[in-house]
Motif scaffolding. Structure first.
Motif, mmCIF file in Angstrom:
data_model
loop_
_atom_site.group_PDB
_atom_site.id
_atom_site.type_symbol
_atom_site.label_atom_id
_atom_site.label_comp_id
_atom_site.label_asym_id
_atom_site.label_seq_id
_atom_site.Cartn_x
_atom_site.Cartn_y
_atom_site.Cartn_z
ATOM 1 N N LEU A 27 17.994 48.245 56.672
ATOM 2 C CA LEU A 27 18.471 46.926 56.252
ATOM 3 C C LEU A 27 18.075 46.754 54.786
ATOM 4 C CD1 LEU A 27 19.679 44.151 57.162
ATOM 5 C CD2 LEU A 27 17.327 43.377 57.424
ATOM 6 N N ILE A 28 19.058 46.459 53.943
ATOM 7 C CA ILE A 28 18.776 46.272 52.513
ATOM 8 C C ILE A 28 18.994 44.813 52.138
ATOM 9 C CG2 ILE A 28 19.518 46.870 50.158
ATOM 10 C CD1 ILE A 28 20.229 49.633 51.186
ATOM 11 N N LEU A 29 18.008 44.235 51.495
ATOM 12 C CA LEU A 29 18.146 42.852 51.018
ATOM 13 C C LEU A 29 18.941 42.909 49.719
ATOM 14 C CD1 LEU A 29 15.786 42.780 53.012
ATOM 15 C CD2 LEU A 29 14.668 41.150 51.535
ATOM 16 N N ALA A 30 20.158 42.401 49.767
ATOM 17 C CA ALA A 30 21.054 42.556 48.621
ATOM 18 C C ALA A 30 20.894 41.408 47.633
ATOM 19 C CB ALA A 30 22.489 42.613 49.114
ATOM 20 N N GLU A 31 21.031 41.751 46.359
ATOM 21 C CA GLU A 31 21.005 40.724 45.309
ATOM 22 C C GLU A 31 22.422 40.531 44.788
ATOM 23 O OE1 GLU A 31 17.732 41.277 42.334
ATOM 24 O OE2 GLU A 31 17.230 42.895 43.693
ATOM 25 N N HIS A 32 22.782 39.291 44.586
ATOM 26 C CA HIS A 32 24.122 39.026 44.071
ATOM 27 C C HIS A 32 24.081 37.853 43.099
ATOM 28 C CE1 HIS A 32 24.667 35.494 46.780
ATOM 29 N NE2 HIS A 32 23.808 36.171 47.510
ATOM 30 N N GLU A 33 25.081 37.833 42.241
ATOM 31 C CA GLU A 33 25.150 36.768 41.225
ATOM 32 C C GLU A 33 26.611 36.533 40.878
ATOM 33 O OE1 GLU A 33 22.271 36.080 37.489
ATOM 34 O OE2 GLU A 33 23.644 37.724 37.249
ATOM 35 N N SER A 34 27.017 35.302 40.782
ATOM 36 C CA SER A 34 28.386 34.919 40.430
ATOM 37 C C SER A 34 29.441 35.731 41.199
ATOM 38 C CB SER A 34 28.637 35.086 38.931
ATOM 39 O OG SER A 34 27.562 34.635 38.178
ATOM 40 N N GLY A 35 29.231 35.903 42.469
ATOM 41 C CA GLY A 35 30.228 36.575 43.312
ATOM 42 C C GLY A 35 30.216 38.091 43.213
ATOM 43 N N SER A 36 29.209 38.663 42.574
ATOM 44 C CA SER A 36 29.140 40.130 42.462
ATOM 45 C C SER A 36 27.796 40.640 42.925
ATOM 46 C CB SER A 36 29.314 40.576 41.008
ATOM 47 O OG SER A 36 30.569 40.264 40.567
ATOM 48 N N ILE A 37 27.851 41.833 43.485
ATOM 49 C CA ILE A 37 26.620 42.478 43.913
ATOM 50 C C ILE A 37 25.946 43.086 42.674
ATOM 51 C CG2 ILE A 37 27.165 44.925 44.491
ATOM 52 C CD1 ILE A 37 26.026 42.601 47.063
#
Ligand code: FAD
Length: 349
Positions: A27-37
């Motif tokens: 399981l990877i905790l994903a980072e995203h910003e302004s609709g992008s990974i």
């Protein structure tokens, strides 16, 4: 009588180990910003793939609103090895506070079955959340992983990057890792595959899970420059810049080269730039194609953050400055003469 050297159950333990490496689910905790990974999440996926041959990778995205769903749709095709994107859409995850996020990871574990590995990048996001996740699961995290030797064996730096340590995770419970993403570059993949996107049912995510800490605000630099952690060019200034005004020389050069601005701790402590620009052991770890250091002595704590740079250029007026021991190109000179000359001679962007 010849002594039997192979224990009677050896074949069994070998098959158990083989089965274990087949059962890797990350399981990877994903980072995203302004609709992008974010790119560091994709590097973490690359790292997850090195845990074992047939590992399954799930991304966990949390936040709220349409930008979360946009990011989820992008995440579904960010790497062919991602099999599932789990989306936690709630105001409670609007800001990356460690307490609700850690509870969420535990909640997802209970809902979706045990994961053998839980990963995040060694960014401020991962460094904030993963230790709390590990505490909640009562396991010991392995941080700043730079190399994966097997499902439970890793290399991580110690002593400010001056030595590398081989760590074997033996504990029960999931293996919780933060990944130093500069060590896991993303190579282009031709295969295109879209993972399934599942919305997590949060109706049982209890209100008391929400923390006592409160989000107050975030101040970011309003700049079009690339992110320091993933920039291809980094131009760094040290204490020698002497003032905020003089530091503009570094900013102008970075602008001209399309690079990010970095600083030593001495420059940050002197107030020339904010501390999110600090590079080194207690700052950001960078690995650009080109790292330029102006008026930087080359203290070990600074070098710990730049040693993976492809080409290091140093300008220092002291020929004995330690930075010259790691520089690919060194110029003994006064930065107040060298930078204006570079600015004049470099072509416009
Ligand atoms: P100095 O060491 O003062 O060097 C300035 C250099 O500029 C000198 O070499 C000088 O010859 C040169 N110079 C002066 N004038 C000119 C000129 N006109 N033209 C060209 N060259 C000139 N530091 C970090 O950077 N990052 C970290 O993450 C970090 N973490 C730390 C963690 C701990 C626990 C500790 C104890 C220290 C840490 N430090 C860190 C601090 C580190 O030890 C050094 O003090 C710091 O890196 C020095 O910054 P500097 O090179 O700008 O300054």
């Amino acid at each position: 009588k010849k002594k039997k050297l192979v224990p009677p159950n050896a074949h069994r333990s070998i098959s158990i180990i083989t089965n274990l490496s087949r059962c890797i689910s990350t399981l990877i905790l994903a980072e995203h910003e302004s609709g992008s990974i974010k790119p560091q999440t994709v590097s973490t996926v690359v790292a997850a793939n090195q845990l074992g041959e047939s590992s399954s990778v799930s991304l966990l995205l949390a936040g709220s609103g349409s930008s979360l769903q946009e990011a989820a749709s992008q995440a579904a095709s960010c790497h062919p090895s991602v099999s599932e994107v789990l989306v936690a859409d709630s105001d409670r995850f609007e800001y990356p506070l460690a307490e609700p996020w850690a509870k969420l990871v535990d909640f997802v574990r209970q809902q979706r079955g045990d994961y053998s590995h839980i990963l995040a990048s060694s960014s401020s996001f991962g460094k904030n959340i993963l230790p709390r996740v590990a505490a909640l699961l009562d396991v010991s995290p392995v941080t700043d992983v730079v190399k994966i030797l097997g499902p439970n064996e890793f290399i991580r730096p110690i002593y400010a990057g001056n030595a590398l340590c081989r760590v074997r995770y033996t504990g029960p419970g999931p293996c919780v890792l933060t990944i130093r993403t500069t060590s896991f570059p993303v190579t282009p993949v031709t295969e295109s595959k879209k993972a399934t996107i599942s919305q997590i049912d949060l109706s049982n995510f209890k209100e008391e899970f929400v923390s006592r800490s409160r989000y107050v605000g975030q101040s970011t630099q309003d700049t079009e420059r690339p992110d320091l952690g993933s920039a291809r060019v980094v131009v760094t200034g040290g204490r020698a810049l002497k003032s905020v005004e003089n530091f503009k020389l570094i900013e102008n050069l970075a602008e001209k080269l399309g690079g990010a601005v970095g600083a030593t701790r001495a420059a940050v402590d002197a107030g020339y730039v904010p501390n999110d620009l600090q590079v080194g052991q207690t700052g950001k770890i960078v690995a650009p194609e080109l790292y330029m250091a102006f008026g930087v002595s080359g203290a070990i704590q600074h070098l710990a953050g730049i040693k993976d740079s492809k080409v290091i250029v140093a300008v220092n007026k002291d020929a004995d400055a330690p930075i010259f021991q790691v520089a690919d190109y060194g110029l003994v000179g006064d930065l107040f003469e060298v930078i204006p000359e570079l600015l004049e001679k470099l072509p416009e962007k």
